[in-house]
Design a protein around this motif. Sequence first.
Motif, PDB file in Angstrom:
ATOM      1  N   GLY A 144     106.410  87.898 -32.091  1.00 53.21           N
ATOM      2  CA  GLY A 144     105.984  87.408 -33.402  1.00 53.21           C
ATOM      3  C   GLY A 144     104.489  87.152 -33.451  1.00 53.21           C
ATOM      4  N   VAL A 145     103.953  86.501 -32.424  1.00 51.80           N
ATOM      5  CA  VAL A 145     102.514  86.228 -32.368  1.00 51.80           C
ATOM      6  C   VAL A 145     101.735  87.530 -32.236  1.00 51.80           C
ATOM      7  N   LEU A 146     102.215  88.428 -31.395  1.00 52.52           N
ATOM      8  CA  LEU A 146     101.556  89.718 -31.226  1.00 52.52           C
ATOM      9  C   LEU A 146     101.580  90.522 -32.535  1.00 52.52           C
ATOM     10  N   GLY A 147     102.714  90.549 -33.217  1.00 57.24           N
ATOM     11  CA  GLY A 147     102.829  91.247 -34.494  1.00 57.24           C
ATOM     12  C   GLY A 147     101.928  90.646 -35.558  1.00 57.24           C
ATOM     13  N   PHE A 148     101.802  89.334 -35.561  1.00 59.86           N
ATOM     14  CA  PHE A 148     100.924  88.655 -36.518  1.00 59.86           C
ATOM     15  C   PHE A 148      99.475  89.088 -36.297  1.00 59.86           C
ATOM     16  N   GLY A 149      99.054  89.162 -35.047  1.00 55.36           N
ATOM     17  CA  GLY A 149      97.693  89.594 -34.741  1.00 55.36           C
ATOM     18  C   GLY A 149      97.445  91.046 -35.110  1.00 55.36           C
ATOM     19  N   VAL A 150      98.420  91.900 -34.812  1.00 58.01           N
ATOM     20  CA  VAL A 150      98.283  93.328 -35.139  1.00 58.01           C
ATOM     21  C   VAL A 150      98.219  93.522 -36.651  1.00 58.01           C
ATOM     22  N   MET A 151      99.065  92.826 -37.395  1.00 62.92           N
ATOM     23  CA  MET A 151      99.048  92.951 -38.852  1.00 62.92           C
ATOM     24  C   MET A 151      97.728  92.446 -39.430  1.00 62.92           C
ATOM     25  N   GLY A 152      97.137  91.433 -38.818  1.00 61.67           N
ATOM     26  CA  GLY A 152      95.827  90.962 -39.261  1.00 61.67           C
ATOM     27  C   GLY A 152      94.761  92.022 -39.063  1.00 61.67           C
ATOM     28  N   LYS A 153      94.790  92.694 -37.908  1.00 67.22           N
ATOM     29  CA  LYS A 153      93.828  93.777 -37.640  1.00 67.22           C
ATOM     30  C   LYS A 153      94.012  94.927 -38.623  1.00 67.22           C
ATOM     31  N   ILE A 154      95.254  95.300 -38.882  1.00 67.46           N
ATOM     32  CA  ILE A 154      95.526  96.390 -39.822  1.00 67.46           C
ATOM     33  C   ILE A 154      95.071  95.995 -41.224  1.00 67.46           C
ATOM     34  N   GLY A 155      95.292  94.743 -41.608  1.00 66.77           N
ATOM     35  CA  GLY A 155      94.861  94.276 -42.920  1.00 66.77           C
ATOM     36  C   GLY A 155      93.351  94.338 -43.089  1.00 66.77           C
ATOM     37  N   HIS A 156      92.604  93.935 -42.051  1.00 64.57           N
ATOM     38  CA  HIS A 156      91.139  94.018 -42.113  1.00 64.57           C
ATOM     39  C   HIS A 156      90.681  95.472 -42.173  1.00 64.57           C
ATOM     40  N   PHE A 157      91.363  96.355 -41.466  1.00 67.98           N
ATOM     41  CA  PHE A 157      91.016  97.780 -41.484  1.00 67.98           C
ATOM     42  C   PHE A 157      91.217  98.362 -42.880  1.00 67.98           C
ATOM     43  N   ILE A 158      92.338  98.037 -43.502  1.00 64.03           N
ATOM     44  CA  ILE A 158      92.624  98.558 -44.842  1.00 64.03           C
ATOM     45  C   ILE A 158      91.660  97.964 -45.862  1.00 64.03           C
ATOM     46  N   ASP A 159      91.372  96.665 -45.758  1.00 65.31           N
ATOM     47  CA  ASP A 159      90.429  96.033 -46.678  1.00 65.31           C
ATOM     48  C   ASP A 159      89.033  96.615 -46.533  1.00 65.31           C
ATOM     49  N   GLY A 160      88.689  97.064 -45.333  1.00 61.33           N
ATOM     50  CA  GLY A 160      87.377  97.649 -45.089  1.00 61.33           C
ATOM     51  C   GLY A 160      87.252  99.075 -45.581  1.00 61.33           C
ATOM     52  N   GLY A 161      88.298  99.674 -46.090  1.00 59.49           N
ATOM     53  CA  GLY A 161      88.226 101.018 -46.631  1.00 59.49           C
ATOM     54  C   GLY A 161      88.911 102.050 -45.778  1.00 59.49           C
ATOM     55  N   GLY A 162      89.444 101.680 -44.640  1.00 64.07           N
ATOM     56  CA  GLY A 162      90.133 102.643 -43.799  1.00 64.07           C
ATOM     57  C   GLY A 162      89.172 103.603 -43.126  1.00 64.07           C
ATOM     58  N   PHE A 163      89.631 104.813 -42.874  1.00 61.99           N
ATOM     59  CA  PHE A 163      88.814 105.806 -42.188  1.00 61.99           C
ATOM     60  C   PHE A 163      87.708 106.345 -43.075  1.00 61.99           C
ATOM     61  N   ILE A 164      88.026 106.621 -44.343  1.00 65.92           N
ATOM     62  CA  ILE A 164      87.069 107.251 -45.246  1.00 65.92           C
ATOM     63  C   ILE A 164      86.720 106.256 -46.347  1.00 65.92           C
ATOM     64  N   PRO A 165      85.475 105.817 -46.400  1.00 68.19           N
ATOM     65  CA  PRO A 165      85.093 104.908 -47.484  1.00 68.19           C
ATOM     66  C   PRO A 165      85.078 105.653 -48.820  1.00 68.19           C
ATOM     67  N   GLU A 166      85.259 104.904 -49.886  1.00 68.85           N
ATOM     68  CA  GLU A 166      85.262 105.524 -51.212  1.00 68.85           C
ATOM     69  C   GLU A 166      83.858 105.976 -51.586  1.00 68.85           C
ATOM     70  N   TRP A 167      83.769 107.044 -52.366  1.00 68.09           N
ATOM     71  CA  TRP A 167      82.481 107.503 -52.856  1.00 68.09           C
ATOM     72  C   TRP A 167      82.642 107.949 -54.303  1.00 68.09           C
ATOM     73  N   ASP A 168      81.525 108.095 -54.979  1.00 69.33           N
ATOM     74  CA  ASP A 168      81.554 108.574 -56.357  1.00 69.33           C
ATOM     75  C   ASP A 168      81.821 110.064 -56.363  1.00 69.33           C
TER      76      ASP A 168
END
Length: 64
Positions: free
Chosen positions: A14-38
Motif C-alpha cells: 500500500g505504501v509502495l503503491g501510494f508512492g508510485v501513484m504520486g510519481k505517476i501523477g506528477h509525471f502526468i501533471d508535468g505533461g508526460g513525454f511530449i509537452p503540448e505545443w501550438d
Amino acid sequence: MEALVLIGGFLYLGVLGFGVMGKIGHFIDGGGFIPEWDEGDAPSAADDTASLDHTKNQKDQKIG
C-alpha cells in the motif's frame, strides 16, 4: 504470526503503491513525454517530404 507477516506485506504494498501513484501523477501533471505545443509550432507535411527528398538525393549521390 503468519497473519502479521501478511498484514505487513499488504501495508508495504500500500505504501509502495501510494508512492508510485504520486510519481505517476506528477509525471502526468508535468505533461508526460511530449509537452503540448501550438498548432503553428507543429511540423508541416511539406517539411517532412522536403527532408525525405533531401535524404533520397544524398543516397543517390553516394551510390552513383
